[in-house]
Design a protein around this motif. Structure first.
Motif, PDB file in Angstrom:
ATOM      1  N   TYR A 302      61.386 -62.178  -2.500  1.00  0.00           N
ATOM      2  CA  TYR A 302      59.876 -62.405  -2.418  1.00  0.00           C
ATOM      3  C   TYR A 302      59.249 -62.734  -3.687  1.00  0.00           C
ATOM      4  CZ  TYR A 302      54.899 -61.104  -1.217  1.00  0.00           C
ATOM      5  OH  TYR A 302      53.544 -61.075  -0.999  1.00  0.00           O
ATOM      6  N   VAL A 305      59.815 -66.531  -4.417  1.00  0.00           N
ATOM      7  CA  VAL A 305      58.910 -67.602  -3.523  1.00  0.00           C
ATOM      8  C   VAL A 305      57.438 -67.445  -4.064  1.00  0.00           C
ATOM      9  CG1 VAL A 305      57.969 -67.907  -1.451  1.00  0.00           C
ATOM     10  CG2 VAL A 305      60.522 -67.366  -1.756  1.00  0.00           C
ATOM     11  N   LYS A 306      56.786 -66.253  -4.323  1.00  0.00           N
ATOM     12  CA  LYS A 306      55.468 -66.092  -4.656  1.00  0.00           C
ATOM     13  C   LYS A 306      55.199 -66.987  -5.970  1.00  0.00           C
ATOM     14  CE  LYS A 306      52.725 -64.083  -2.154  1.00  0.00           C
ATOM     15  NZ  LYS A 306      52.107 -64.471  -0.835  1.00  0.00           N
ATOM     16  N   GLU A 316      54.596 -72.688   0.199  1.00  0.00           N
ATOM     17  CA  GLU A 316      55.090 -71.307   0.633  1.00  0.00           C
ATOM     18  C   GLU A 316      55.303 -70.900   1.898  1.00  0.00           C
ATOM     19  OE1 GLU A 316      52.066 -68.573  -0.711  1.00  0.00           O
ATOM     20  OE2 GLU A 316      53.201 -66.783   0.210  1.00  0.00           O
ATOM     21  N   THR A 320      59.130 -69.934   3.320  1.00  0.00           N
ATOM     22  CA  THR A 320      59.436 -68.770   3.809  1.00  0.00           C
ATOM     23  C   THR A 320      59.878 -68.699   5.170  1.00  0.00           C
ATOM     24  OG1 THR A 320      57.379 -67.842   2.380  1.00  0.00           O
ATOM     25  CG2 THR A 320      57.939 -66.539   4.477  1.00  0.00           C
ATOM     26  N   THR A 323      63.636 -69.585   5.011  1.00  0.00           N
ATOM     27  CA  THR A 323      64.236 -68.655   4.377  1.00  0.00           C
ATOM     28  C   THR A 323      64.559 -67.533   5.697  1.00  0.00           C
ATOM     29  OG1 THR A 323      63.462 -68.906   2.091  1.00  0.00           O
ATOM     30  CG2 THR A 323      64.053 -66.857   2.802  1.00  0.00           C
ATOM     31  N   THR A 337      60.439 -57.653   5.769  1.00  0.00           N
ATOM     32  CA  THR A 337      60.180 -58.516   4.655  1.00  0.00           C
ATOM     33  C   THR A 337      58.940 -58.404   4.301  1.00  0.00           C
ATOM     34  OG1 THR A 337      59.939 -60.957   4.223  1.00  0.00           O
ATOM     35  CG2 THR A 337      59.852 -60.347   6.554  1.00  0.00           C
ATOM     36  N   HIS A 339      57.032 -60.810   3.466  1.00  0.00           N
ATOM     37  CA  HIS A 339      56.154 -61.934   4.107  1.00  0.00           C
ATOM     38  C   HIS A 339      55.860 -61.654   5.387  1.00  0.00           C
ATOM     39  CE1 HIS A 339      57.574 -64.520   0.876  1.00  0.00           C
ATOM     40  NE2 HIS A 339      58.983 -64.375   0.973  1.00  0.00           N
ATOM     41  N   ALA A 343      54.281 -64.435   7.586  1.00  0.00           N
ATOM     42  CA  ALA A 343      55.189 -65.194   8.518  1.00  0.00           C
ATOM     43  C   ALA A 343      54.575 -65.193   9.837  1.00  0.00           C
ATOM     44  CB  ALA A 343      56.327 -64.753   8.249  1.00  0.00           C
TER      45      ALA A 343
END
Ligand code: PBG
Length: 348
Positions: A302, A305-306, A316, A320, A323, A337, A339, A343
């Motif tokens: 995480y 990505v951030k 992003e 995301t 992924t 996750t 995210h 997401a």
């Protein structure tokens, strides 16, 4: 200059043209093999005593939450169609055993009750481990004495070694305590041998035979857990977790871990981390197609990505969703996750 007439047209030797099915989004979506849904997601929450939200620097967008903030966060998840949360607790005090871990008014127990009261349909999963609760930050009782044990009860084992069997007793108590508070699923993450059997026995003895076990069956000694250890304040005070978590170099061993947990009564399996271990997810899914498989898209994945997104280096949302889709394509039906909320929003 190059002129278009100079191009020669090649005759394909056969008629297969995969691009026929990629011409429009309508066609592409008809033949898409994997579809990510909000209902695949499990959202981790860090709960602590006190008031408000304490942001976690290494995990932008994620915070340690008071019980009421955790309820608010879970409500947000429910609105977005995310069906489940997994809870981690930061106790008021730590000790060699981690007593708050199975205290009826422990922080996780309070959060379970509050979330189940306000959002009964929310599936509450709990992480069952010792590391956030012990003063030494290890996932079990140590071979140093303390914790109700005589001083160094196993002279043949190294000082500070995580003792397997005394830890199972604590894990059983924690799982029962979570079930009593209303947890829907317990998820042992400590990689102790026999943890699933011990927890199953404890739950069954106390009338919780209907509470499923999601076993962190295949959990690696990974450096991708770094930001989580800030978030949960559960970093080991010395040493590492290599005496119980798996060596990242191994995949055949994953089948042994999964087989044991299935035999011991796990209802669902997990592979963790996810991204660097997609091959492991595939192997475990193929070996146990009948069991739901979760994958944990962990804190370090995480954070990467951030960080790249904050620098404007990647998109992003697209990265995301790609992924998470890839983790599902590899064979995991359930994706844990950080995210999850983003997401779910992007999937709408
Ligand atoms: C152990 C536990 C850890 C994570 C989930 N459960 C930490 C560890 O094993 O050191 C890591 C999750 C993440 O990195 O997001 N209670």
């Amino acid at each position: 200059m190059f002129k278009e007439q100079e191009l020669t047209t090649h005759q394909l030797p056969f008629t297969a043209r995969p691009r026929r099915l990629r011409q429009t989004e309508a066609l592409r979506s008809m033949v898409r093999e994997t579809e990510l849904n909000a209902r695949d997601l499990i959202y981790p929450l860090f709960v602590r005593h006190g008031q408000g939200r304490t942001p976690i620097a290494s995990m932008p967008g994620i915070a340690q939450l008071s019980v009421d903030e955790a309820v608010r966060e879970a409500e947000g998840a429910a609105k977005l169609g995310v069906p489940a949360v997994i809870l981690f607790g930061i106790p008021a005090e730590k000790d060699p055993v981690g007593l708050e871990n199975f205290a009826p008014d422990g922080i996780v127990q309070q959060a379970i009750r509050a979330i189940k009261r306000e959002i009964p349909e929310m599936v509450v999963v709990t992480d069952v481990c010792l590391c956030e609760y012990t003063d030494h930050g290890h996932c079990g009782i140590l071979n140093t004495g303390g914790g109700g044990l005589a001083t160094r009860p196993h002279p043949h084992l190294p000082e500070g070694y995580v003792l397997n069997d005394p830890t199972l007793d604590v894990l059983g108590r924690v799982a029962v305590s979570h079930a009593e508070a209303g947890a829907d699923i317990v998820a042992p993450s400590g990689m102790m041998d026999g943890m699933v059997a011990a927890i199953r026995e404890s739950l069954d003895e106390t009338g919780f035979e209907n509470v499923p076990i999601l076993s962190y069956a295949v959990k690696y000694a990974s450096s991708f857990y770094g930001p989580f250890r800030d978030a949960a304040e559960g970093a080991p005070k010395f040493g590492d977790r290599k005496s119980h978590q798996m060596d990242p170099a191994n995949v055949r061993e994953a089948l042994k871990e999964a087989a044991l947990d299935v035999e011991e009564g796990a209802d669902m399996l997990m592979v963790k981390p996810a991204l660097a271990y997609l091959d492991v997810i595939r192997v475990v899914k193929d070996a146990y197609p009948e069991l739901p498989l979760a994958a944990y898209n962990v804190s370090g994945e995480y954070a990467m990505v951030k960080a790249a997104a904050q620098n404007g280096w990647i998109d992003e949302a697209k990265v995301t969703l790609e992924t998470l889709t890839a983790i599902k394509r590899a064979g995991a039906e359930l994706l844990i996750t950080y995210h999850a909320l983003d997401a779910a929003r992007w999937l709408k």
